[in-house]
Design a protein around this motif. Structure first.
Motif, PDB file in Angstrom:
ATOM      1  N   UNK A 181       0.833  -1.206   0.000  1.00 20.14           N
ATOM      2  CA  UNK A 181       0.000   0.000   0.000  1.00 20.14           C
ATOM      3  C   UNK A 181       0.864   1.251   0.000  1.00 20.14           C
ATOM      4  N   UNK A 182       1.970   1.229   0.736  1.00 15.67           N
ATOM      5  CA  UNK A 182       2.861   2.396   0.770  1.00 15.67           C
ATOM      6  C   UNK A 182       3.426   2.709  -0.608  1.00 15.67           C
ATOM      7  N   UNK A 183       3.639   1.672  -1.415  1.00 15.45           N
ATOM      8  CA  UNK A 183       4.205   1.877  -2.753  1.00 15.45           C
ATOM      9  C   UNK A 183       3.141   2.170  -3.802  1.00 15.45           C
ATOM     10  N   UNK A 184       1.929   1.653  -3.613  1.00 15.75           N
ATOM     11  CA  UNK A 184       0.949   1.665  -4.708  1.00 15.75           C
ATOM     12  C   UNK A 184      -0.383   2.334  -4.385  1.00 15.75           C
ATOM     13  N   UNK A 185      -0.621   2.734  -3.130  1.00  9.66           N
ATOM     14  CA  UNK A 185      -1.896   3.345  -2.757  1.00  9.66           C
ATOM     15  C   UNK A 185      -3.060   2.454  -3.216  1.00  9.66           C
ATOM     16  N   UNK A 186      -3.269   1.359  -2.480  1.00  4.88           N
ATOM     17  CA  UNK A 186      -4.248   0.345  -2.878  1.00  4.88           C
ATOM     18  C   UNK A 186      -5.687   0.844  -2.804  1.00  4.88           C
ATOM     19  N   UNK A 187      -5.964   1.794  -1.922  1.00  7.07           N
ATOM     20  CA  UNK A 187      -7.295   2.406  -1.832  1.00  7.07           C
ATOM     21  C   UNK A 187      -7.115   3.917  -1.779  1.00  7.07           C
ATOM     22  N   UNK A 188      -8.196   4.632  -2.076  1.00  6.98           N
ATOM     23  CA  UNK A 188      -8.098   6.091  -2.168  1.00  6.98           C
ATOM     24  C   UNK A 188      -8.395   6.784  -0.847  1.00  6.98           C
ATOM     25  N   UNK A 189      -8.288   6.064   0.243  1.00  8.46           N
ATOM     26  CA  UNK A 189      -8.494   6.627   1.571  1.00  8.46           C
ATOM     27  C   UNK A 189      -7.627   5.880   2.557  1.00  8.46           C
ATOM     28  N   UNK A 190      -7.930   5.978   3.842  1.00  8.59           N
ATOM     29  CA  UNK A 190      -7.156   5.235   4.832  1.00  8.59           C
ATOM     30  C   UNK A 190      -7.225   3.736   4.568  1.00  8.59           C
ATOM     31  N   UNK A 191      -6.099   3.062   4.761  1.00  8.92           N
ATOM     32  CA  UNK A 191      -6.041   1.614   4.544  1.00  8.92           C
ATOM     33  C   UNK A 191      -6.243   0.901   5.877  1.00  8.92           C
ATOM     34  N   UNK A 192      -7.374   0.196   6.009  1.00  8.59           N
ATOM     35  CA  UNK A 192      -7.655  -0.584   7.218  1.00  8.59           C
ATOM     36  C   UNK A 192      -7.153  -2.004   6.979  1.00  8.59           C
ATOM     37  N   UNK A 193      -5.956  -2.295   7.489  1.00 11.98           N
ATOM     38  CA  UNK A 193      -5.310  -3.579   7.217  1.00 11.98           C
ATOM     39  C   UNK A 193      -5.332  -4.436   8.468  1.00 11.98           C
ATOM     40  N   UNK A 194      -6.040  -5.534   8.390  1.00 10.26           N
ATOM     41  CA  UNK A 194      -6.133  -6.507   9.483  1.00 10.26           C
ATOM     42  C   UNK A 194      -6.603  -7.815   8.880  1.00 10.26           C
ATOM     43  N   UNK A 195      -5.678  -8.748   8.664  1.00 13.07           N
ATOM     44  CA  UNK A 195      -5.990  -9.983   7.938  1.00 13.07           C
ATOM     45  C   UNK A 195      -6.548  -9.674   6.548  1.00 13.07           C
ATOM     46  N   UNK A 196      -5.957  -8.710   5.891  1.00 10.94           N
ATOM     47  CA  UNK A 196      -6.395  -8.252   4.589  1.00 10.94           C
ATOM     48  C   UNK A 196      -6.730  -6.775   4.640  1.00 10.94           C
ATOM     49  N   UNK A 197      -7.159  -6.244   3.515  1.00 13.03           N
ATOM     50  CA  UNK A 197      -7.486  -4.823   3.387  1.00 13.03           C
ATOM     51  C   UNK A 197      -8.992  -4.641   3.524  1.00 13.03           C
ATOM     52  N   UNK A 198      -9.412  -3.983   4.605  1.00 11.35           N
ATOM     53  CA  UNK A 198     -10.831  -3.796   4.841  1.00 11.35           C
ATOM     54  C   UNK A 198     -11.469  -2.870   3.818  1.00 11.35           C
ATOM     55  N   UNK A 199     -12.726  -3.148   3.468  1.00  9.57           N
ATOM     56  CA  UNK A 199     -13.477  -2.249   2.592  1.00  9.57           C
ATOM     57  C   UNK A 199     -14.852  -2.011   3.195  1.00  9.57           C
ATOM     58  N   UNK A 200     -15.435  -0.860   2.876  1.00  7.23           N
ATOM     59  CA  UNK A 200     -16.703  -0.461   3.480  1.00  7.23           C
ATOM     60  C   UNK A 200     -17.736  -0.197   2.401  1.00  7.23           C
ATOM     61  N   UNK A 201     -18.970  -0.001   2.822  1.00  7.75           N
ATOM     62  CA  UNK A 201     -20.076   0.171   1.887  1.00  7.75           C
ATOM     63  C   UNK A 201     -20.382   1.658   1.707  1.00  7.75           C
ATOM     64  N   UNK A 202     -20.736   2.018   0.482  1.00  9.51           N
ATOM     65  CA  UNK A 202     -21.072   3.404   0.141  1.00  9.51           C
ATOM     66  C   UNK A 202     -22.586   3.532   0.058  1.00  9.51           C
ATOM     67  N   UNK A 203     -23.179   4.270   0.985  1.00  8.62           N
ATOM     68  CA  UNK A 203     -24.620   4.488   0.985  1.00  8.62           C
ATOM     69  C   UNK A 203     -24.955   5.974   0.846  1.00  8.62           C
ATOM     70  N   UNK A 204     -24.071   6.727   0.181  1.00  6.08           N
ATOM     71  CA  UNK A 204     -24.365   8.123  -0.121  1.00  6.08           C
ATOM     72  C   UNK A 204     -25.401   8.203  -1.235  1.00  6.08           C
ATOM     73  N   UNK A 205     -26.193   9.243  -1.203  1.00  5.98           N
ATOM     74  CA  UNK A 205     -27.209   9.432  -2.231  1.00  5.98           C
ATOM     75  C   UNK A 205     -26.551   9.742  -3.569  1.00  5.98           C
ATOM     76  N   UNK A 206     -27.068   9.151  -4.647  1.00  4.87           N
ATOM     77  CA  UNK A 206     -26.618   9.454  -6.004  1.00  4.87           C
ATOM     78  C   UNK A 206     -27.775  10.091  -6.781  1.00  4.87           C
ATOM     79  N   UNK A 207     -27.615  10.155  -8.090  1.00  4.14           N
ATOM     80  CA  UNK A 207     -28.693  10.695  -8.918  1.00  4.14           C
ATOM     81  C   UNK A 207     -29.976   9.926  -8.631  1.00  4.14           C
ATOM     82  N   UNK A 208     -31.009  10.645  -8.283  1.00  2.00           N
ATOM     83  CA  UNK A 208     -32.266   9.989  -7.967  1.00  2.00           C
ATOM     84  C   UNK A 208     -32.276   9.343  -6.599  1.00  2.00           C
ATOM     85  N   UNK A 209     -31.206   9.502  -5.841  1.00  2.00           N
ATOM     86  CA  UNK A 209     -31.165   8.941  -4.494  1.00  2.00           C
ATOM     87  C   UNK A 209     -30.873   7.469  -4.422  1.00  2.00           C
ATOM     88  N   UNK A 210     -30.435   6.865  -5.530  1.00  2.00           N
ATOM     89  CA  UNK A 210     -30.210   5.417  -5.562  1.00  2.00           C
ATOM     90  C   UNK A 210     -28.844   5.092  -4.964  1.00  2.00           C
TER      91      UNK A 210
END
Length: 363
Positions: A181-210
């Motif tokens: 991650x230090x060499x390649x920036x695996x995600x575009x935010x903080x890297x939560x690394x614990x037995x792999x790289x954690x990822x989260x869900x995006x529930x922000x409103x988009x066009x039409x609120x979907x």
């Protein structure tokens, strides 16, 4: 990151060499794009069996030994056959293996298969696990196929799952993942690394609120050969968040998207771990293999979101924006692939955001 000893996930040129040596046997000549950067697409054969239950042969039996106990009727896929929602089918594949003693294999559903909620697993003779193949295995391959949300029309040669091959240890531990991650920036935010790289869900409103899609319970048939064909509204209902939260209904199937944009460097591959019991009673991914080059700038990606195929279990569950729902396990490649995802071959999901399978019309 590739291992100088040749350990890791085998790349496209090594897979081609396995075909040439007979370690991978084919009933029919390979399709031009069947070999992917770090995997081989597997093709349905000419027949299938409707079975009354999913099963494994067990350590002492071939699949043929057990088939009489479970088969209900045989189906000819040649003219096209409907695989019905809620049923389980067993399909011999056009590929077979004669693995070397130092090569193991693992399979998973292809991205479009998972996004259709088409539950697909690999079975071998004398198998005691789905999707896992021991070194030295010599025998045929079978796909278990169970449509969960939509009935589908299937034909011989269709590719619902893929297989990749490993020599030695491939998985990166957390220390190696932090260095990557230090060499390649695996995600575009903080890297939560614990037995792999954690990822989260995006529930922000988009066009039409979907914020996602939920499969409708009663729909028509999907012909797996028809791409960019079906109207989204005929099969999916939009999901809207309230205050960054949705309630998952037990048994329902959702398409959501990760908050993070993901990057897989050319000398690595990655896999989404499908289930984290500590974050809630739901499964997050049914496909989840990311080829080398996914989201990579040189392959036209500049980061790509991970599409989440979600099914809730047991009880309704409140899912919050930004909640960590799974992890990416990165693996080193044995050698850098000759082609990258998104750069040198057709890649339907490079640079993706919230996106359904390629069968649905985008405009």
């Amino acid at each position: 990151m590739t291992d100088p000893t040749g350990q890791g996930v085998l790349a496209d040129r090594q897979i081609a060499a396995m075909i040439d040596s007979g370690a991978i046997g084919l009933d029919r000549a390979p399709a031009a794009d069947q070999i992917q950067p770090a995997s081989l697409d597997l093709r349905l054969g000419a027949r299938a069996w409707r079975v009354r239950a999913s099963f494994l042969p067990g350590a002492e039996a071939t699949l043929a030994d057990r088939l009489d106990q479970f088969a209900m009727h045989e189906i000819d896929l040649g003219p096209g056959a409907v695989l019905e929602k809620g049923c389980v089918y067993l399909v011999p594949l056009m590929e077979r293996l004669s693995l070397p003693d130092d090569v193991t294999a693992v399979a998973n559903a292809k991205s479009s298969t998972g996004r259709l909620d088409l539950f697909t697993r690999l079975i071998t003779d004398r198998g005691t696990e789905f999707d896992r193949i021991d070194a030295g295995y010599d025998g045929p391959l079978y796909a278990e196929v169970s449509p969960r949300s939509f009935s589908v029309l299937a034909r011989p040669g269709m590719r619902l799952n893929q297989i990749r091959f490993r020599r030695g240890r491939a998985e990166l531990d957390d220390a190696a993942l932090r260095e990557l991650h230090a060499r390649n920036q695996l995600v575009d935010g903080p890297a939560h690394i614990d037995n792999g790289l954690g990822f989260s869900v995006d529930l922000r409103q988009r066009d039409g609120g979907i914020v996602g899609y939920r499969a409708k319970p009663h729909t028509g048939l999907i012909d797996l050969d028809r791409l960019n064909h079906y109207a989204i509204d005929d099969f999916w209902e939009p999901v809207h968040a309230r205050d960054g939260r949705i309630i998952l209904d037990p048994g329902a199937f959702y398409i959501l998207v990760s908050r993070e944009s993901v990057h897989v460097p050319p000398d690595c591959a990655a896999e989404m771990a499908p289930y984290l019991a500590m974050v809630g009673e739901f499964r997050v991914h049914y496909a989840g293999f990311f080829d080398p080059g996914f989201g990579h700038a040189a392959a036209g990606g500049h980061g790509s979101r991970g599409v989440l195929e979600v099914r809730c279990h047991e009880a309704p569950f409140a899912l919050e924006h930004g909640q960590i729902v799974g992890r990416l396990v990165y693996e080193r490649m044995s050698e850098r692939p000759g082609r990258l995802y998104g750069a040198d071959l057709k890649s339907n999901y490079q640079g993706q955001g919230l996106k359904l399978s390629k069968h649905f019309r985008t405009a």
